[in-house]
Design a protein around this motif. Structure first.
Motif, short mmCIF file in Angstrom:
data_model
loop_
_atom_site.label_atom_id
_atom_site.label_comp_id
_atom_site.label_asym_id
_atom_site.label_seq_id
_atom_site.Cartn_x
_atom_site.Cartn_y
_atom_site.Cartn_z
N PRO A 99 2.50 11.64 45.10
CA PRO A 99 3.71 10.89 44.72
C PRO A 99 4.79 11.78 44.10
O PRO A 99 5.93 11.33 43.92
N ASN A 100 4.43 13.02 43.78
CA ASN A 100 5.40 13.94 43.17
C ASN A 100 5.78 15.11 44.07
O ASN A 100 6.37 16.09 43.60
N ILE A 101 5.41 15.03 45.34
CA ILE A 101 5.73 16.13 46.26
C ILE A 101 7.24 16.43 46.23
O ILE A 101 8.06 15.51 46.07
N TYR A 102 7.58 17.71 46.33
CA TYR A 102 9.00 18.08 46.44
C TYR A 102 9.50 17.76 47.84
O TYR A 102 8.83 18.05 48.83
N VAL A 103 10.67 17.15 47.91
CA VAL A 103 11.29 16.80 49.19
C VAL A 103 12.59 17.60 49.30
O VAL A 103 13.50 17.43 48.47
N LEU A 104 12.65 18.48 50.28
CA LEU A 104 13.84 19.31 50.48
C LEU A 104 14.56 18.83 51.72
O LEU A 104 13.96 18.71 52.80
N LEU A 105 15.85 18.56 51.57
CA LEU A 105 16.66 18.11 52.71
C LEU A 105 17.59 19.25 53.09
O LEU A 105 18.23 19.85 52.21
N ILE A 106 17.66 19.54 54.38
CA ILE A 106 18.48 20.66 54.85
C ILE A 106 19.44 20.14 55.92
O ILE A 106 19.00 19.47 56.87
N SER A 118 9.02 11.07 43.69
CA SER A 118 9.12 10.00 42.69
C SER A 118 10.58 9.63 42.41
O SER A 118 10.86 8.50 42.00
N GLN A 119 11.50 10.55 42.64
CA GLN A 119 12.94 10.19 42.50
C GLN A 119 13.39 9.30 43.65
O GLN A 119 14.29 8.48 43.49
N LEU A 120 12.77 9.50 44.81
CA LEU A 120 13.20 8.76 46.01
C LEU A 120 12.44 7.44 46.17
O LEU A 120 12.88 6.54 46.88
N LEU A 121 11.27 7.36 45.55
CA LEU A 121 10.44 6.15 45.68
C LEU A 121 9.85 5.82 44.32
O LEU A 121 8.86 6.41 43.89
N SER A 122 10.50 4.87 43.66
CA SER A 122 9.97 4.48 42.35
C SER A 122 8.92 3.41 42.54
O SER A 122 9.01 2.60 43.46
N PHE A 123 7.94 3.41 41.68
CA PHE A 123 6.85 2.43 41.71
C PHE A 123 6.20 2.30 43.09
O PHE A 123 6.16 1.22 43.67
N PRO A 124 5.70 3.41 43.65
CA PRO A 124 5.01 3.28 44.95
C PRO A 124 3.72 2.48 44.80
O PRO A 124 3.17 2.39 43.69
#
Ligand code: THU
Length: 131
Positions: A99-106, A118-124
């Motif tokens: 749930p805390n994986i880093y997500v990099l957008l390019i 967790s910033q992109l999906l709260s309360f999974p």
């Protein structure tokens, strides 16, 4: 080359294998394991549109069936001005494993936006909620 640079390059390189004749929107993804392995994915569409699968899930599932379990980052590349954020389904599927994986957008310029899942999906909805 640093791990993250390699991850981003992998997401860019795999784009050529995207199969997106319907949306014409090609996405490349690459997921990094905690041991430093990289698995790539690209979106694969189908004439029965709803059967299409996102690049992120293809990368994750390739990793899982190769025995990888622990993930630290996923890179998502689209050759567009806008950054491509993972869809809700992919966020939920990624949260299952970290749930805390880093997500990099390019984007097409190679600019990078970085988030934690967790910033992109709260309360999974997670395994522990089944108890
Ligand atoms: N798509 C992805 O592969 N990843 C995303 O993060 C957003 C959407 C795909 C699904 C479909 O093949 C196309 O992009 C248009 O929605």
């Amino acid at each position: 080359m640093k791990r993250i640079e390699k991850l981003i390059k992998s997401a860019q390189d795999v784009l050529k294998f995207a199969y997106a004749p319907y949306s014409k929107f090609k996405v490349g993804a690459a997921i990094l394991t905690k041991k430093g392995k990289i698995y790539t994915g690209a979106n694969i569409e189908n004439v029965s549109y709803g059967l299409s699968i996102c690049a992120e899930r293809i990368a994750l599932y390739k990793a899982l069936v190769d025995g990888a379990k622990d993930f630290s980052a996923i890179a998502i590349y689209t050759p567009t001005k806008n950054f491509t954020y993972p869809c809700g389904a992919c966020r939920q599927v990624l949260a299952e494993f970290n749930p805390n994986i880093y997500v990099l957008l390019i984007n097409q310029k190679g600019a990078i936006k970085q988030f934690t899942l967790s910033q992109l999906l709260s309360f999974p909805f997670l395994k522990r909620h089944l108890k």
